[in-house]
Design a protein around this motif. Structure first.
Motif, PDB file in Angstrom:
ATOM      1  N   PHE A  51      -7.683   9.022   5.633  1.00  0.00           N
ATOM      2  CA  PHE A  51      -6.918   9.815   4.674  1.00  0.00           C
ATOM      3  C   PHE A  51      -7.409   9.575   3.249  1.00  0.00           C
ATOM      4  CE2 PHE A  51      -3.347  10.140   1.686  1.00  0.00           C
ATOM      5  CZ  PHE A  51      -2.925  11.440   1.909  1.00  0.00           C
ATOM      6  N   LEU A  52      -7.567   8.321   2.874  1.00  0.00           N
ATOM      7  CA  LEU A  52      -7.992   7.987   1.512  1.00  0.00           C
ATOM      8  C   LEU A  52      -9.438   8.405   1.260  1.00  0.00           C
ATOM      9  CD1 LEU A  52      -6.329   4.470   1.288  1.00  0.00           C
ATOM     10  CD2 LEU A  52      -5.618   6.524   0.067  1.00  0.00           C
ATOM     11  N   SER A  53     -10.271   8.314   2.279  1.00  0.00           N
ATOM     12  CA  SER A  53     -11.663   8.743   2.135  1.00  0.00           C
ATOM     13  C   SER A  53     -11.748  10.235   1.839  1.00  0.00           C
ATOM     14  CB  SER A  53     -12.437   8.412   3.417  1.00  0.00           C
ATOM     15  OG  SER A  53     -13.756   8.912   3.351  1.00  0.00           O
ATOM     16  N   ILE A  54     -10.942  11.027   2.557  1.00  0.00           N
ATOM     17  CA  ILE A  54     -10.946  12.481   2.339  1.00  0.00           C
ATOM     18  C   ILE A  54     -10.352  12.819   0.974  1.00  0.00           C
ATOM     19  CG2 ILE A  54     -10.037  14.681   3.176  1.00  0.00           C
ATOM     20  CD1 ILE A  54     -10.156  13.509   6.007  1.00  0.00           C
ATOM     21  N   ARG A  55      -9.268  12.132   0.600  1.00  0.00           N
ATOM     22  CA  ARG A  55      -8.682  12.347  -0.723  1.00  0.00           C
ATOM     23  C   ARG A  55      -9.720  12.113  -1.821  1.00  0.00           C
ATOM     24  NH1 ARG A  55      -5.067  15.292  -0.319  1.00  0.00           N
ATOM     25  NH2 ARG A  55      -2.835  14.851  -0.352  1.00  0.00           N
ATOM     26  N   THR A  56     -10.473  11.021  -1.689  1.00  0.00           N
ATOM     27  CA  THR A  56     -11.485  10.692  -2.691  1.00  0.00           C
ATOM     28  C   THR A  56     -12.567  11.767  -2.740  1.00  0.00           C
ATOM     29  OG1 THR A  56     -11.084   8.332  -2.307  1.00  0.00           O
ATOM     30  CG2 THR A  56     -13.096   8.919  -3.465  1.00  0.00           C
ATOM     31  N   SER A  57     -12.972  12.272  -1.579  1.00  0.00           N
ATOM     32  CA  SER A  57     -13.988  13.334  -1.536  1.00  0.00           C
ATOM     33  C   SER A  57     -13.480  14.602  -2.214  1.00  0.00           C
ATOM     34  CB  SER A  57     -14.371  13.639  -0.082  1.00  0.00           C
ATOM     35  OG  SER A  57     -14.971  12.521   0.534  1.00  0.00           O
ATOM     36  N   LEU A  58     -12.212  14.941  -1.981  1.00  0.00           N
ATOM     37  CA  LEU A  58     -11.634  16.123  -2.623  1.00  0.00           C
ATOM     38  C   LEU A  58     -11.597  15.962  -4.135  1.00  0.00           C
ATOM     39  CD1 LEU A  58      -8.697  16.855  -0.149  1.00  0.00           C
ATOM     40  CD2 LEU A  58     -10.582  18.413  -0.664  1.00  0.00           C
ATOM     41  N   MET A  59     -11.217  14.771  -4.599  1.00  0.00           N
ATOM     42  CA  MET A  59     -11.152  14.551  -6.045  1.00  0.00           C
ATOM     43  C   MET A  59     -12.531  14.644  -6.687  1.00  0.00           C
ATOM     44  SD  MET A  59      -8.209  11.734  -6.872  1.00  0.00           S
ATOM     45  CE  MET A  59      -8.385  10.746  -5.398  1.00  0.00           C
TER      46      MET A  59
ATOM     47  N   LEU B 140      -7.810   1.336  -3.323  1.00  0.00           N
ATOM     48  CA  LEU B 140      -6.908   1.215  -2.179  1.00  0.00           C
ATOM     49  C   LEU B 140      -7.675   1.402  -0.874  1.00  0.00           C
ATOM     50  CD1 LEU B 140      -4.110   0.881  -1.000  1.00  0.00           C
ATOM     51  CD2 LEU B 140      -3.648   3.299  -1.497  1.00  0.00           C
ATOM     52  N   HIS B 141      -8.604   2.332  -0.884  1.00  0.00           N
ATOM     53  CA  HIS B 141      -9.452   2.579   0.285  1.00  0.00           C
ATOM     54  C   HIS B 141     -10.227   1.321   0.665  1.00  0.00           C
ATOM     55  CE1 HIS B 141     -13.258   4.536   2.046  1.00  0.00           C
ATOM     56  NE2 HIS B 141     -12.312   4.660   2.956  1.00  0.00           N
ATOM     57  N   MET B 142     -10.830   0.669  -0.325  1.00  0.00           N
ATOM     58  CA  MET B 142     -11.605  -0.548  -0.064  1.00  0.00           C
ATOM     59  C   MET B 142     -10.705  -1.691   0.405  1.00  0.00           C
ATOM     60  SD  MET B 142     -14.704   0.159  -0.312  1.00  0.00           S
ATOM     61  CE  MET B 142     -15.197  -1.549  -0.023  1.00  0.00           C
TER      62      MET B 142
ATOM     63  N   TYR C 110       0.828  -1.206   0.000  1.00  0.00           N
ATOM     64  CA  TYR C 110       0.000   0.000   0.000  1.00  0.00           C
ATOM     65  C   TYR C 110       0.864   1.258   0.000  1.00  0.00           C
ATOM     66  CZ  TYR C 110      -3.622  -3.354   1.422  1.00  0.00           C
ATOM     67  OH  TYR C 110      -4.483  -4.420   1.493  1.00  0.00           O
ATOM     68  N   PHE C 111       1.981   1.207   0.720  1.00  0.00           N
ATOM     69  CA  PHE C 111       2.883   2.354   0.761  1.00  0.00           C
ATOM     70  C   PHE C 111       3.456   2.644  -0.627  1.00  0.00           C
ATOM     71  CE2 PHE C 111       4.118   1.761   5.538  1.00  0.00           C
ATOM     72  CZ  PHE C 111       2.847   2.180   5.894  1.00  0.00           C
ATOM     73  N   HIS C 112       3.808   1.590  -1.365  1.00  0.00           N
ATOM     74  CA  HIS C 112       4.311   1.777  -2.733  1.00  0.00           C
ATOM     75  C   HIS C 112       3.250   2.454  -3.606  1.00  0.00           C
ATOM     76  CE1 HIS C 112       8.282  -0.079  -2.978  1.00  0.00           C
ATOM     77  NE2 HIS C 112       7.870  -1.031  -2.151  1.00  0.00           N
ATOM     78  N   MET C 113       2.010   1.980  -3.510  1.00  0.00           N
ATOM     79  CA  MET C 113       0.921   2.573  -4.296  1.00  0.00           C
ATOM     80  C   MET C 113       0.706   4.031  -3.922  1.00  0.00           C
ATOM     81  SD  MET C 113      -1.982  -0.405  -4.296  1.00  0.00           S
ATOM     82  CE  MET C 113      -1.660  -2.064  -4.906  1.00  0.00           C
ATOM     83  N   LEU C 114       0.759   4.314  -2.629  1.00  0.00           N
ATOM     84  CA  LEU C 114       0.471   5.666  -2.155  1.00  0.00           C
ATOM     85  C   LEU C 114       1.504   6.671  -2.666  1.00  0.00           C
ATOM     86  CD1 LEU C 114      -1.791   6.867  -0.520  1.00  0.00           C
ATOM     87  CD2 LEU C 114      -0.432   6.560   1.558  1.00  0.00           C
ATOM     88  N   VAL C 115       2.756   6.250  -2.786  1.00  0.00           N
ATOM     89  CA  VAL C 115       3.776   7.135  -3.352  1.00  0.00           C
ATOM     90  C   VAL C 115       3.397   7.521  -4.779  1.00  0.00           C
ATOM     91  CG1 VAL C 115       6.171   7.289  -4.138  1.00  0.00           C
ATOM     92  CG2 VAL C 115       5.665   6.296  -1.910  1.00  0.00           C
ATOM     93  N   GLN C 116       2.994   6.532  -5.576  1.00  0.00           N
ATOM     94  CA  GLN C 116       2.610   6.802  -6.961  1.00  0.00           C
ATOM     95  C   GLN C 116       1.368   7.686  -7.021  1.00  0.00           C
ATOM     96  OE1 GLN C 116       2.844   3.272  -9.685  1.00  0.00           O
ATOM     97  NE2 GLN C 116       3.185   2.163  -7.774  1.00  0.00           N
ATOM     98  N   PHE C 117       0.372   7.350  -6.210  1.00  0.00           N
ATOM     99  CA  PHE C 117      -0.886   8.095  -6.246  1.00  0.00           C
ATOM    100  C   PHE C 117      -0.687   9.548  -5.811  1.00  0.00           C
ATOM    101  CE2 PHE C 117      -3.447   3.959  -5.263  1.00  0.00           C
ATOM    102  CZ  PHE C 117      -3.038   3.441  -6.484  1.00  0.00           C
ATOM    103  N   GLU C 118       0.062   9.752  -4.723  1.00  0.00           N
ATOM    104  CA  GLU C 118       0.257  11.105  -4.206  1.00  0.00           C
ATOM    105  C   GLU C 118       1.095  11.953  -5.161  1.00  0.00           C
ATOM    106  OE1 GLU C 118      -0.772  12.783  -0.914  1.00  0.00           O
ATOM    107  OE2 GLU C 118      -2.266  11.458  -1.805  1.00  0.00           O
ATOM    108  N   ARG C 119       2.089  11.340  -5.789  1.00  0.00           N
ATOM    109  CA  ARG C 119       2.873  12.077  -6.785  1.00  0.00           C
ATOM    110  C   ARG C 119       1.954  12.573  -7.903  1.00  0.00           C
ATOM    111  NH1 ARG C 119       8.363  11.533  -8.468  1.00  0.00           N
ATOM    112  NH2 ARG C 119       8.555   9.534  -7.374  1.00  0.00           N
ATOM    113  N   SER C 120       1.080  11.693  -8.358  1.00  0.00           N
ATOM    114  CA  SER C 120       0.154  12.059  -9.425  1.00  0.00           C
ATOM    115  C   SER C 120      -0.873  13.082  -8.947  1.00  0.00           C
ATOM    116  CB  SER C 120      -0.557  10.802  -9.934  1.00  0.00           C
ATOM    117  OG  SER C 120      -1.419  11.112 -10.998  1.00  0.00           O
ATOM    118  N   TYR C 121      -1.369  12.901  -7.733  1.00  0.00           N
ATOM    119  CA  TYR C 121      -2.384  13.809  -7.190  1.00  0.00           C
ATOM    120  C   TYR C 121      -1.874  15.247  -7.149  1.00  0.00           C
ATOM    121  CZ  TYR C 121      -5.754  15.814  -3.886  1.00  0.00           C
ATOM    122  OH  TYR C 121      -6.704  16.606  -3.286  1.00  0.00           O
ATOM    123  N   HIS C 122      -0.669  15.444  -6.628  1.00  0.00           N
ATOM    124  CA  HIS C 122      -0.129  16.800  -6.509  1.00  0.00           C
ATOM    125  C   HIS C 122       0.345  17.350  -7.848  1.00  0.00           C
ATOM    126  CE1 HIS C 122      -0.349  17.443  -2.165  1.00  0.00           C
ATOM    127  NE2 HIS C 122      -0.218  16.130  -2.082  1.00  0.00           N
TER     128      HIS C 122
END
Length: 445
Positions: free
Chosen positions: A121-129, A81-83, A41-53
């Motif tokens: 964290f992921l729930s809030i990220r999804t709401s923002l998107m 990832l959230h699920m 999950y940590f590996h995925m989060l690095v990719q996702f957050e890089r893309s998000y920002h």
């Protein structure tokens, strides 16, 4: 303390300061020392957050998401990832805590807290998107007339989400990261609404608050991250307008929009600021809105326009007033020394100078605005009044629900004069923030 605390703390610090390469290097070097359930999950989060920002959820491509199906949006990646974490929380509950040692109990409790925090964290990220995608859809429908006040209610709801599960030491960095973004989003829309509503005290207070949040966000990045490890936009990215060697694109968007709102505020409240600050206030005010003042002065010289004015509808009901939290209990108009509540329309800005309220031209302008109020309110079209038999020509454009831009020419001008229509469109886009919102137009479906 658990055996993973130090590594996790370093990882989330890198994530929060947008040092994605460092976070990736840490996982590659020491990932085998972390809990196996979370490393993937940590590996995925690095990719996702890089893309998000980098606005991957808006403009695409999603970035280096090597393990993700190409037909998935970034929002779907976060949702999956959230699920997965929710399912892991359900499936990995310990069956017998009574036989665990003290250290094992600490580790089990820690992992449960970590899992719960990441779910939030992921729930809030999804709401923002989802909110950003709504704005994107609105921009694609009509990029010149997006009303940010329509998103105040949803933004307020996001800001009220319970983040207590993120209150564990290792997750504090990403909690602050989330809070900076959410606070800036809410304050941006609140400031936008207050300025549109011509609320001086509430407007200046929220602008100052947003400035403070942006400074905290900026300091957090600059103090903890070497510029060599910040991501950069590719040369082909449609976001090159926001490109900066030291700032993430998401932060830069909020910074630039704040600059715009400060400029708009000083334009709308020129008289009030001078009345409070005296003539000395003109110099700092001029530095906040050089683009507005330069365009207006240039158009005045090129077009022979007689008057460029902004008209306030003083009696019009405020927009979304129930969803904004006023800074002062008194009516905002009462805090303005130059406001006269007896007149339904007032000139709040005029170039090259401000006429007296009793001048005939003022009465003519206000009459035009009053008569054509219903047509102007949509903000979609320019109202034109002029023919060869009239001594003056008028162009009227609603900027905000309570603010109308009026151009007056001392001679007959054509309705489709490109010098005039181009100026109106440019000033309209600047004052509404359409230029800053254009990046949403490239959102993927």
């Amino acid at each position: 303390m658990t055996r993973w605390d130090n590594l996790h703390e370093r990882y989330f610090n890198y994530l929060a300061t947008l040092s994605f390469d460092k976070a990736k290097e840490l996982l590659e070097k020491d990932g085998n020392k972390m809990n196996n359930d979370f490393v993937q999950y940590f590996h995925m989060l690095v990719q996702f957050e890089r893309s998000y920002h980098n606005f991957g959820f808006v403009v695409g491509p999603k970035g280096n998401l090597s393990n993700i199906k190409k037909d998935k949006s970034l929002s779907q990646c976060y949702s999956d990832l959230h699920m997965s974490l929710i399912e892991g929380q359900t499936n990995n509950k310990p069956s017998n805590m009574t036989q665990a040692t003290v250290d094992e109990t600490k580790e089990i409790n820690y992992l449960q807290q970590l899992n719960a925090g990441l779910i939030t964290f992921l729930s809030i990220r999804t709401s923002l998107m989802k909110l950003y995608e709504q704005i994107s859809s609105a921009v694609k429908r009509n990029e010149h007339n997006v009303r940010l006040e329509n998103y105040l209610s949803e933004t307020t709801s996001i800001s009220q989400i319970d983040m207590s599960s993120l209150n564990i030491p290792v997750l504090n960095p990403i909690r602050y990261l989330l809070k900076h973004e959410i606070d800036c989003l809410l304050l941006l829309i609140q400031s936008y609404v207050y300025i549109c509503d011509y609320q001086y005290m509430n407007g200046i207070s929220t602008l100052h608050h947003m400035h403070c949040i942006l400074k905290e966000w900026n300091d957090n990045i600059e103090n903890q991250q070497n510029t060599n490890h910040r991501f950069t936009l590719s040369n082909s990215s449609p976001l090159n307008f926001f490109k900066s060697p030291t700032k993430p694109a998401l932060y830069t968007f909020y910074f630039k929009f704040h600059e715009l709102l400060v400029a708009k505020f000083t334009l709308y409240f020129t008289d009030t600021l001078i009345e409070y600050g005296g003539q000395d206030a003109k110099i700092p005010m001029g530095k906040t809105n050089p683009e507005f003042s330069a365009r207006i002065a240039q158009f005045y010289r090129r077009s022979n326009v007689e008057w460029i004015t902004l008209i306030l509808h003083t009696t019009k009901q405020q927009i979304n007033s129930s969803q904004t939290i006023p800074i002062t209990e008194s009516n905002s108009n009462q805090s303005l020394p130059s406001m006269n509540d007896d007149r339904p329309y007032q000139i709040i800005f005029s170039y090259p100078n401000k006429p007296n309220s009793t001048d005939e031209i003022v009465q003519q302008i206000i009459t035009k605005v009053s008569i054509n109020h219903d047509m102007l309110i949509s903000g979609e079209k320019v109202f034109y009044s002029g023919d060869a038999n009239q001594s003056k020509t008028y162009f009227l454009q609603n900027i905000d629900p309570r603010i109308t831009l009026v151009l007056v020419f001392a001679s007959h001008r054509q309705e489709r004069d490109t010098t005039i229509t181009n100026f109106l469109n440019e000033l309209l886009d600047l004052l509404r923030g359409s230029r800053q919102l254009l990046y949403f137009k490239n959102a993927s479906k």
